[in-house]
Design a protein around this motif. Structure first.
Motif, PDB file in Angstrom:
ATOM      1  N   ILE A 174       0.830  -1.202   0.000  1.00 37.88           N
ATOM      2  CA  ILE A 174       0.000   0.000   0.000  1.00 37.88           C
ATOM      3  C   ILE A 174       0.867   1.256   0.000  1.00 37.88           C
ATOM      4  O   ILE A 174       0.616   2.206  -0.723  1.00 37.88           O
ATOM      5  CB  ILE A 174      -0.955  -0.006   1.209  1.00 37.88           C
ATOM      6  N   SER A 175       1.898   1.268   0.827  1.00 32.85           N
ATOM      7  CA  SER A 175       2.816   2.400   0.830  1.00 32.85           C
ATOM      8  C   SER A 175       4.234   1.859   0.945  1.00 32.85           C
ATOM      9  O   SER A 175       4.538   1.087   1.854  1.00 32.85           O
ATOM     10  CB  SER A 175       2.455   3.361   1.966  1.00 32.85           C
ATOM     11  N   LEU A 176       5.068   2.211  -0.008  1.00 30.17           N
ATOM     12  CA  LEU A 176       6.430   1.688  -0.040  1.00 30.17           C
ATOM     13  C   LEU A 176       7.342   2.508   0.864  1.00 30.17           C
ATOM     14  O   LEU A 176       7.321   3.740   0.825  1.00 30.17           O
ATOM     15  CB  LEU A 176       6.964   1.700  -1.474  1.00 30.17           C
ATOM     16  N   PRO A 177       8.154   1.838   1.680  1.00 30.51           N
ATOM     17  CA  PRO A 177       9.062   2.563   2.571  1.00 30.51           C
ATOM     18  C   PRO A 177      10.224   3.181   1.796  1.00 30.51           C
ATOM     19  O   PRO A 177      10.657   2.652   0.774  1.00 30.51           O
ATOM     20  CB  PRO A 177       9.559   1.481   3.524  1.00 30.51           C
ATOM     21  N   LEU A 178      10.708   4.294   2.285  1.00 39.22           N
ATOM     22  CA  LEU A 178      11.898   4.920   1.723  1.00 39.22           C
ATOM     23  C   LEU A 178      13.074   4.568   2.617  1.00 39.22           C
ATOM     24  O   LEU A 178      13.030   4.797   3.828  1.00 39.22           O
ATOM     25  CB  LEU A 178      11.732   6.440   1.663  1.00 39.22           C
ATOM     26  N   ARG A 179      14.111   4.033   2.028  1.00 37.65           N
ATOM     27  CA  ARG A 179      15.252   3.566   2.818  1.00 37.65           C
ATOM     28  C   ARG A 179      15.880   4.700   3.632  1.00 37.65           C
ATOM     29  O   ARG A 179      16.209   4.528   4.794  1.00 37.65           O
ATOM     30  CB  ARG A 179      16.280   2.903   1.917  1.00 37.65           C
ATOM     31  N   ARG A 180      16.022   5.856   3.035  1.00 33.95           N
ATOM     32  CA  ARG A 180      16.671   6.955   3.763  1.00 33.95           C
ATOM     33  C   ARG A 180      15.867   7.353   5.004  1.00 33.95           C
ATOM     34  O   ARG A 180      16.434   7.739   6.015  1.00 33.95           O
ATOM     35  CB  ARG A 180      16.933   8.150   2.847  1.00 33.95           C
ATOM     36  N   ASN A 181      14.552   7.261   4.930  1.00 29.45           N
ATOM     37  CA  ASN A 181      13.726   7.556   6.101  1.00 29.45           C
ATOM     38  C   ASN A 181      13.866   6.458   7.147  1.00 29.45           C
ATOM     39  O   ASN A 181      13.958   6.734   8.340  1.00 29.45           O
ATOM     40  CB  ASN A 181      12.259   7.721   5.716  1.00 29.45           C
ATOM     41  N   ALA A 182      13.863   5.225   6.708  1.00 31.04           N
ATOM     42  CA  ALA A 182      13.989   4.097   7.632  1.00 31.04           C
ATOM     43  C   ALA A 182      15.334   4.142   8.356  1.00 31.04           C
ATOM     44  O   ALA A 182      15.412   3.848   9.551  1.00 31.04           O
ATOM     45  CB  ALA A 182      13.834   2.782   6.888  1.00 31.04           C
ATOM     46  N   GLU A 183      16.379   4.526   7.665  1.00 27.09           N
ATOM     47  CA  GLU A 183      17.708   4.563   8.273  1.00 27.09           C
ATOM     48  C   GLU A 183      17.839   5.668   9.316  1.00 27.09           C
ATOM     49  O   GLU A 183      18.706   5.592  10.182  1.00 27.09           O
ATOM     50  CB  GLU A 183      18.775   4.711   7.191  1.00 27.09           C
ATOM     51  N   ARG A 184      16.982   6.668   9.268  1.00 26.58           N
ATOM     52  CA  ARG A 184      17.004   7.731  10.286  1.00 26.58           C
ATOM     53  C   ARG A 184      16.449   7.259  11.621  1.00 26.58           C
ATOM     54  O   ARG A 184      16.807   7.792  12.662  1.00 26.58           O
ATOM     55  CB  ARG A 184      16.204   8.941   9.816  1.00 26.58           C
ATOM     56  N   THR A 185      15.555   6.283  11.585  1.00 25.59           N
ATOM     57  CA  THR A 185      14.881   5.867  12.808  1.00 25.59           C
ATOM     58  C   THR A 185      15.206   4.439  13.242  1.00 25.59           C
ATOM     59  O   THR A 185      14.893   4.057  14.362  1.00 25.59           O
ATOM     60  CB  THR A 185      13.351   5.977  12.643  1.00 25.59           C
ATOM     61  N   ASP A 186      15.828   3.668  12.372  1.00 25.20           N
ATOM     62  CA  ASP A 186      16.095   2.262  12.670  1.00 25.20           C
ATOM     63  C   ASP A 186      17.505   1.883  12.251  1.00 25.20           C
ATOM     64  O   ASP A 186      18.106   2.534  11.411  1.00 25.20           O
ATOM     65  CB  ASP A 186      15.098   1.361  11.930  1.00 25.20           C
ATOM     66  N   THR A 187      18.005   0.797  12.826  1.00 30.04           N
ATOM     67  CA  THR A 187      19.298   0.254  12.440  1.00 30.04           C
ATOM     68  C   THR A 187      19.044  -0.829  11.395  1.00 30.04           C
ATOM     69  O   THR A 187      18.803  -1.988  11.723  1.00 30.04           O
ATOM     70  CB  THR A 187      20.031  -0.326  13.669  1.00 30.04           C
ATOM     71  N   ILE A 188      19.067  -0.431  10.143  1.00 32.00           N
ATOM     72  CA  ILE A 188      18.754  -1.339   9.041  1.00 32.00           C
ATOM     73  C   ILE A 188      19.972  -2.224   8.770  1.00 32.00           C
ATOM     74  O   ILE A 188      21.040  -1.726   8.426  1.00 32.00           O
ATOM     75  CB  ILE A 188      18.370  -0.565   7.762  1.00 32.00           C
ATOM     76  N   VAL A 189      19.796  -3.537   8.932  1.00 30.10           N
ATOM     77  CA  VAL A 189      20.882  -4.474   8.639  1.00 30.10           C
ATOM     78  C   VAL A 189      20.563  -5.328   7.413  1.00 30.10           C
ATOM     79  O   VAL A 189      21.434  -6.012   6.895  1.00 30.10           O
ATOM     80  CB  VAL A 189      21.217  -5.375   9.848  1.00 30.10           C
ATOM     81  N   ARG A 190      19.302  -5.298   6.998  1.00 33.20           N
ATOM     82  CA  ARG A 190      18.908  -6.034   5.790  1.00 33.20           C
ATOM     83  C   ARG A 190      17.759  -5.292   5.118  1.00 33.20           C
ATOM     84  O   ARG A 190      16.764  -4.957   5.759  1.00 33.20           O
ATOM     85  CB  ARG A 190      18.487  -7.459   6.154  1.00 33.20           C
ATOM     86  N   TRP A 191      17.912  -5.036   3.837  1.00 33.96           N
ATOM     87  CA  TRP A 191      16.883  -4.360   3.042  1.00 33.96           C
ATOM     88  C   TRP A 191      16.715  -5.178   1.774  1.00 33.96           C
ATOM     89  O   TRP A 191      17.630  -5.277   0.952  1.00 33.96           O
ATOM     90  CB  TRP A 191      17.321  -2.942   2.699  1.00 33.96           C
ATOM     91  N   THR A 192      15.542  -5.789   1.609  1.00 29.82           N
ATOM     92  CA  THR A 192      15.307  -6.653   0.459  1.00 29.82           C
ATOM     93  C   THR A 192      14.148  -6.114  -0.360  1.00 29.82           C
ATOM     94  O   THR A 192      13.067  -5.877   0.179  1.00 29.82           O
ATOM     95  CB  THR A 192      14.952  -8.091   0.916  1.00 29.82           C
ATOM     96  N   GLU A 193      14.379  -5.899  -1.641  1.00 29.70           N
ATOM     97  CA  GLU A 193      13.312  -5.479  -2.552  1.00 29.70           C
ATOM     98  C   GLU A 193      12.935  -6.685  -3.394  1.00 29.70           C
ATOM     99  O   GLU A 193      13.727  -7.159  -4.198  1.00 29.70           O
ATOM    100  CB  GLU A 193      13.776  -4.297  -3.399  1.00 29.70           C
ATOM    101  N   LEU A 194      11.732  -7.176  -3.166  1.00 29.19           N
ATOM    102  CA  LEU A 194      11.265  -8.383  -3.832  1.00 29.19           C
ATOM    103  C   LEU A 194      10.523  -8.042  -5.120  1.00 29.19           C
ATOM    104  O   LEU A 194      10.090  -6.906  -5.314  1.00 29.19           O
ATOM    105  CB  LEU A 194      10.389  -9.173  -2.862  1.00 29.19           C
ATOM    106  N   ASP A 195      10.387  -9.018  -5.989  1.00 30.16           N
ATOM    107  CA  ASP A 195       9.804  -8.745  -7.314  1.00 30.16           C
ATOM    108  C   ASP A 195       8.296  -8.979  -7.399  1.00 30.16           C
ATOM    109  O   ASP A 195       7.676  -8.660  -8.398  1.00 30.16           O
ATOM    110  CB  ASP A 195      10.521  -9.568  -8.383  1.00 30.16           C
ATOM    111  N   ARG A 196       7.693  -9.516  -6.340  1.00 33.53           N
ATOM    112  CA  ARG A 196       6.243  -9.726  -6.357  1.00 33.53           C
ATOM    113  C   ARG A 196       5.727  -9.775  -4.922  1.00 33.53           C
ATOM    114  O   ARG A 196       6.480  -9.937  -3.986  1.00 33.53           O
ATOM    115  CB  ARG A 196       5.884 -10.994  -7.123  1.00 33.53           C
ATOM    116  N   GLY A 197       4.421  -9.582  -4.798  1.00 33.60           N
ATOM    117  CA  GLY A 197       3.793  -9.587  -3.474  1.00 33.60           C
ATOM    118  C   GLY A 197       3.342  -8.197  -3.089  1.00 33.60           C
ATOM    119  O   GLY A 197       3.683  -7.210  -3.729  1.00 33.60           O
ATOM    120  N   GLY A 198       2.545  -8.148  -2.020  1.00 30.52           N
ATOM    121  CA  GLY A 198       2.017  -6.860  -1.593  1.00 30.52           C
ATOM    122  C   GLY A 198       1.731  -6.824  -0.115  1.00 30.52           C
ATOM    123  O   GLY A 198       2.433  -7.447   0.675  1.00 30.52           O
TER     124      GLY A 198
END
Length: 94
Positions: free
Chosen positions: A44-68
């Motif tokens: 429904i709403s796609l996350p922006l990595r730069r925003n996520a990195e401001r508030t969380d410690t991102i250790v894995r970011w996976t962009e998948l090719d299908r699903g919702g």
């Protein structure tokens, strides 16, 4: 489900809290918990990595090719593999 089982259900509400509060009212301390993000293209709403990195410690970011939004029902194999890979990654660093 992990939110409920680990007692961090408040994390599930974070999106709604952040939308209801202007930036200046948000907590300034980012989370130190290792965080994984699986991005499904039909979400429904796609996350922006730069925003996520401001508030969380991102250790894995996976962009998948299908699903919702209902990825666990739509693409369970993709989701399970990504969750397993996240925990394997944490175990290898420990």
């Amino acid at each position: 489900m992990l939110y409920w089982l680990t007692g961090t259900a408040g994390s599930a509400a974070r999106l709604y809290y952040e939308q209801a509060h202007p930036r200046g009212e948000r907590p300034t301390e980012p989370s130190t918990a290792p965080t994984a993000v699986a991005v499904f293209p039909a979400e429904i709403s796609l996350p922006l990595r730069r925003n996520a990195e401001r508030t969380d410690t991102i250790v894995r970011w996976t962009e998948l090719d299908r699903g919702g939004h209902f990825a666990a029902m739509e693409e369970p194999d993709l989701l399970v593999e990504d969750v397993r890979a996240f925990f394997r990654q944490l175990r290898e660093k420990a």
